[in-house]
Enzyme design. Structure first.
Site, PDB file in Angstrom:
ATOM      1  NE  ARG A 620     112.017 109.461  -5.236  1.00 28.34           N
ATOM      2  CZ  ARG A 620     112.610 108.374  -4.724  1.00 28.34           C
ATOM      3  NH1 ARG A 620     113.775 108.475  -4.118  1.00 28.34           N
ATOM      4  NH2 ARG A 620     112.017 107.213  -4.818  1.00 28.34           N
ATOM      5  CD  GLU A 697     121.610 125.839 -14.441  1.00 27.46           C
ATOM      6  OE1 GLU A 697     122.051 126.871 -13.935  1.00 27.46           O
ATOM      7  OE2 GLU A 697     122.358 124.910 -14.802  1.00 27.46           O
TER       8      GLU A 697
END
Lengths: 737, 213
Positions: A620, A697
């Site tokens: 999500r 990241e």
């Protein structure tokens, strides 16, 4: 709450506030310059003195003598602290090198003194008057040389024993494979170069210390400052309400905080210290350089039968490896596997985490290797990746991925980017003087849930206050935490006030390892569940079926205003999320695909990125606006890593030569085209109660290789040593003669 | 340190192979002073007045104080940021008489009588300047540290293009520059954003440029 079973249906699923592209709630402060950063707390501390750090001028050795006489009598000087008069100092558990050097020097620009004066100008001038007699020693500064004898090492958290990780028989399978690749790639040392320098303001009140600083991890920093100073942790208040970038560089206690605290104690008044930019690269940590050998063997049809990834890096004694083989354990199938790391001892500055440690440089290498292998097989690089997709951990096939939609990312990205128009033969496409190339790479980074706490309070004024020591380093924490609390209590976002990054608040995940967003909002979720119970109880409702929506609470056919619950006084809830063993049963990772188009000047070799697209699969998405920013920022850093970023090592004297923002080149506006980001719809119920994972990241992992592969497609010259700078291909460019 | 036993020897001239004695003063100035250290008289503070964000300000400053530190440390206008203090990053960008400069590269005493506009002078949280509002709308920032400099630069860049100031990407210096993406990106390239919000900043600027056009 213990998160040990997959999240069922819960209030977040309503996504009335969560999942919406809200503007940042801290935006008006940041864009008007009214958000206070560490060096700027004039409202809280009047007239602090200024500290100036002196860094070691040698890389290895010791201080024979320091002459402070002139500096001490310089105008405005209040105190000078060196290792000789600082008293006994400990070393933080997250620090490899000590933060105040002397007499022994561990690395170049290690702090050896702090000069405290009335003004910055006076402190700087006085620091220049300190005369230091150094005894220089021989150091180990050449990674390639030291790796020749470096031993095997375990993973970076010390949990794994130092050995090779093997599945099947790699050597035999590799020898038998009809199509093979054996190539070595290098990535250089890189510097975080966040825009806000390390900065701290320290004020003592008796034996109690308050530090406003710039740190990603409040509890780590506070704990390590207590260890360093040898005082109880409870005596320290540690705050970082705004952090001007970190990228892993501010995960740990650094010299600015220690020097400010020592300087303030010596000068007997509050002291603030900002690290001069030219000190940052050598004084603090950096992403270590790597040498990576990758071997892949496949059938002629493109099934990988053997894959090996070995990486070597260096660090100070007691340091840790750059875990560049991480993703190669998980990203592609293959029955016979080998991964191994070697760690050399170097006397360069401390190597440590920088955004996506391990995967960032690991993917830079692996995803070029996959591109090279696809070419040898005569396959499209997307088809090769699709063919070797795996839905289980290849080292432990009984362990499935919780969610893995890599193939969808690759295919949807290909469609969106116009991949079909790419000519697989390199050096074929011209646009005037520009050689045009397209490249792509997979993106991959693990996701983890870490313990994270929060406290919420619903006031009689109708305002919901959230308190947690979570930091916002540009990631959007303020906003997504506010959205989470608003969703849970059925309130609009403007009824929520978010207070972060104060050690008086519950300990949170902090910002690192792309665990911050999912973990910290899950902690807020847990606290809000407690508050919902308190509200329901006061209203006499059944907690389990109470629905919080539009400022009301409904249960069965009963309904009440949320405000009714606080008439008799504020209500609070406090809790934390703690991971169970879902991460043992399932491999929980994030996936993506990066697409890049470059132009390479056929005559000068200059490279320009023309288009970029990332497709991300990360559960999500809590706020598509701030999540997208995380990804474009990572793509930008990836362009830097691919084309320009490199700390140049002086192997004679042991330091990074280009230690400022003029000589350590990072991308600027003109280097970055319009960037597009797509998020796959979806949730991961095994990742967190929020069903969310991280993206900060993921966006960096693979993008460097996508750029390098695009350059190769443009030129036909394969560069395996990052950064891909023009002198590495200029003499072999096609059609320039 | 076990592999470097020679470090235990501290007297100069007694050191074995692999080590050397170096005396390094912390600055070339200090190194040049080989005998009696000269203690220079402290520089006399200099009175100064200029206008900041429409308000006249009188200061008495160390002659070494940069315009940046005058704003941040003496006027407590900390919206202007110190990212590098060496003119390499652009975080300290302010407008002086309507023209953007790196305030870290200029001494405060050079600005007697000047009219200075900082980020605080463009707008406030309750009354955002259109460029500030566009940055919020397009998420043209992340950590926020370079942001005031980006916004001051962005405002000045649109003005520069409007005034016809040429740039490196101008194909024809005799033609007036237009509000194109490449013009804006080139002119903004002195403002580093390590978080990498460039693509969003470009969209924010394009919106404001479009509204002005």
């Amino acid at each position: 709450m213990k998160f040990d079973t997959p999240a069922g249906a819960n209030p977040i699923d309503r996504t009335a506030v969560v999942g919406r592209p809200h503007d940042r709630i801290d935006g008006p402060l940041k864009t008007t310059g009214t958000a206070p950063y560490a060096y700027e707390h004039h409202a809280e501390v009047r007239n602090p003195a200024c500290g100036y750090i002196l860094g070691s001028a040698i890389g290895k050795g010791r201080i024979g003598a320091m002459d402070l006489a002139e500096a001490k009598t310089a105008p405005g000087v209040l105190a000078i602290v060196t290792a000789q008069d600082a008293g006994k100092l400990g070393k933080g558990k997250f620090n490899t090198a000590k933060l105040l050097g002397g007499p022994d020097i561990d690395h170049y620009h290690q702090a050896i003194a702090v000069v405290v004066a009335e003004t910055f100008e006076q402190a700087r001038a006085a620091a220049a008057l300190i005369r230091v007699d150094y005894i220089r020693a021989k150091g180990r500064f050449d990674l390639a040389e030291e790796l020749k004898t470096a031993p095997l090492t375990g993973n970076s958290n010390g949990g794994a024993p130092p050995k090779e990780a093997r599945v099947g028989d790699f050597e035999q399978a590799f020898a038998a494979a009809p199509v093979t690749l054996d190539a070595t790639y290098t990535t250089p040392d890189q510097s975080h170069m966040m825009m806000e320098p390390f900065a701290s303001l320290a004020a003592w009140h008796g034996d109690e210390l308050t530090v406003w600083t710039s740190n990603q991890m409040i509890d780590w920093g506070r704990t390590d400052l207590a260890i360093t100073l040898g005082i109880p942790k409870e005596k320290i208040r540690f705050l970082s309400p705004y952090v001007g970038g970190g990228f892993g560089g501010k995960l740990f206690l650094r010299a600015d905080a220690v020097m400010a605290a020592l300087g303030a104690r010596a000068a007997k008044r509050p002291v603030k210290v900002a690290m001069p930019r030219p000190l940052m690269a050598n004084n603090s940590t950096h992403r270590p350089a790597t040498v990576q050998r990758i071997r892949i063997g496949a059938t002629r049809e493109g099934t990988i039968t053997a894959i090996a990834h070995e990486s070597g890096s260096g660090d100070l004694p007691g340091g840790r490896p750059e875990t560049a083989v991480n993703q190669s354990k998980l990203l592609y199938a293959g029955a016979n596997r080998l991964t191994a790391m070697r760690l050399a001892v170097l006397d360069l500055p401390e190597g440590n985490a920088m955004r996506a440690p391990g995967e960032a440089p690991g993917m830079m290498a692996l995803e070029i290797a996959i591109d090279e292998m696809a070419e040898r097989l005569g396959m499209d690089p997307i088809a090769f990746r699709v063919k070797n997709d795996t839905q289980v951990d290849p080292e432990k096939p009984e362990r499935p991925f919780s969610e893995r939609n890599l193939v969808r990312c690759l295919r949807e990205g290909a469609d969106r980017f116009g991949w079909a128009r790419r000519d697989p033969r390199p050096g074929q496409v011209r646009d005037g003087r520009w050689l045009i190339g397209m490249g792509m790479a997979a993106a991959f980074r693990n996701s983890s849930l870490v313990p994270s706490g929060a406290r919420v309070r619903l006031g009689r004024d109708g305002i919901l206050v959230v308190e947690t020591d979570m930091t916002d380093i540009g990631t959007g924490s303020y906003t997504i935490i506010g959205q989470t609390a608003a969703e849970m209590l059925g309130l609009p976002l403007n009824k929520v006030q978010v207070r972060l990054a104060d050690s008086r608040f519950p300990v949170s995940a902090g910002s690192g390892g792309q665990f911050g967003a999912a973990s910290s909002t899950s902690g807020v979720y847990a606290a809000c569940l407690k508050l919902r119970e308190a509200v329901a109880q006061r209203l006499g409702f059944n907690t389990t079926d109470a629905v919080f929506e539009g400022g009301t609470v409904k249960s069965g056919n009963r309904s009440a205003d949320l405000a009714d619950a606080t008439r008799a006084g504020d209500l609070t809830g406090e809790d934390k999320v703690e991971p169970g063993d879902l991460e043992k049963k399932y491999q929980i990772s994030t996936f993506g695909a990066h697409f890049v188009e470059v132009g390479v000047d056929a005559y000068t070799g200059v490279m320009r990125v023309r288009r970029m697209l990332a497709v991300c699969d990360a559960g999500r998405i809590l706020n598509p606006k701030t999540a997208r920013s995380q990804v474009i920022g990572a793509m930008t850093m990836g362009v830097g890593g691919a084309l320009m970023e490199e700390l140049a090592v002086d192997k004679r004297f042991g330091f990074f030569v280009n230690h400022d923002l003029a000589s350590y080149e990072v991308p600027v506006h003109l280097d970055i085209p319009h960037q597009e980001v797509l998020f796959l719809d979806g949730t991961d119920d095994k990742a967190s109660p929020m069903k969310a994972k991280g993206v900060g990241e993921l966006g960096l992992c693979g993008v460097g290789a996508a750029v390098a592969n695009a350059v190769y497609n443009a030129t036909g010259v394969r560069v395996r040593d990052y950064p891909v700078t023009l002198e590495k291909h200029l003499d072999r460019l096609p059609g320039a003669a | 340190m076990a592999d470097l036993p020679e470090l235990d020897i501290s007297r100069r001239g007694m050191l074995g192979g692999g080590t050397a004695t170096v005396v390094i003063a912390a600055s070339p100035v200090a190194a040049a002073q080989d005998k009696e250290p000269m203690q220079a008289d402290p520089p006399a503070p200099i009175p100064l007045s200029f206008e900041v964000n429409g308000e006249k300000r009188d200061l008495t400053l160390d002659s070494r104080t940069t315009l940046l530190d005058a704003l941040r440390e003496h006027l407590h206008l900390t919206g202007t940021k110190k990212g590098c203090d060496h003119g390499q990053c652009g975080a300290c960008t302010v407008l002086v008489d309507g023209v953007r400069i790196n305030s870290c590269l200029t001494l405060a005493v050079m600005h007697q009588g000047d009219r200075i506009t900082t980020i605080e002078g463009l707008g406030t949280p309750d009354r955002l300047h259109p460029m500030q509002a566009a940055f919020v709308q397009h998420d043209g920032y992340q950590c926020g540290y370079c942001t005031p400099g980006q916004i001051c630069s962005a405002v000045a860049v649109l003005d520069e293009i409007g005034r016809g100031v040429p740039s490196y990407v101008a194909a024809d210096l005799t033609e007036r520059p237009r509000m194109t993406d490449i013009e804006m990106r080139e002119r903004m390239s002195g403002n580093i954003c390590r978080c990498g919000a460039y693509s969003n900043i470009a969209e924010a600027m394009a919106q404001v440029a479009g509204e002005r056009a």
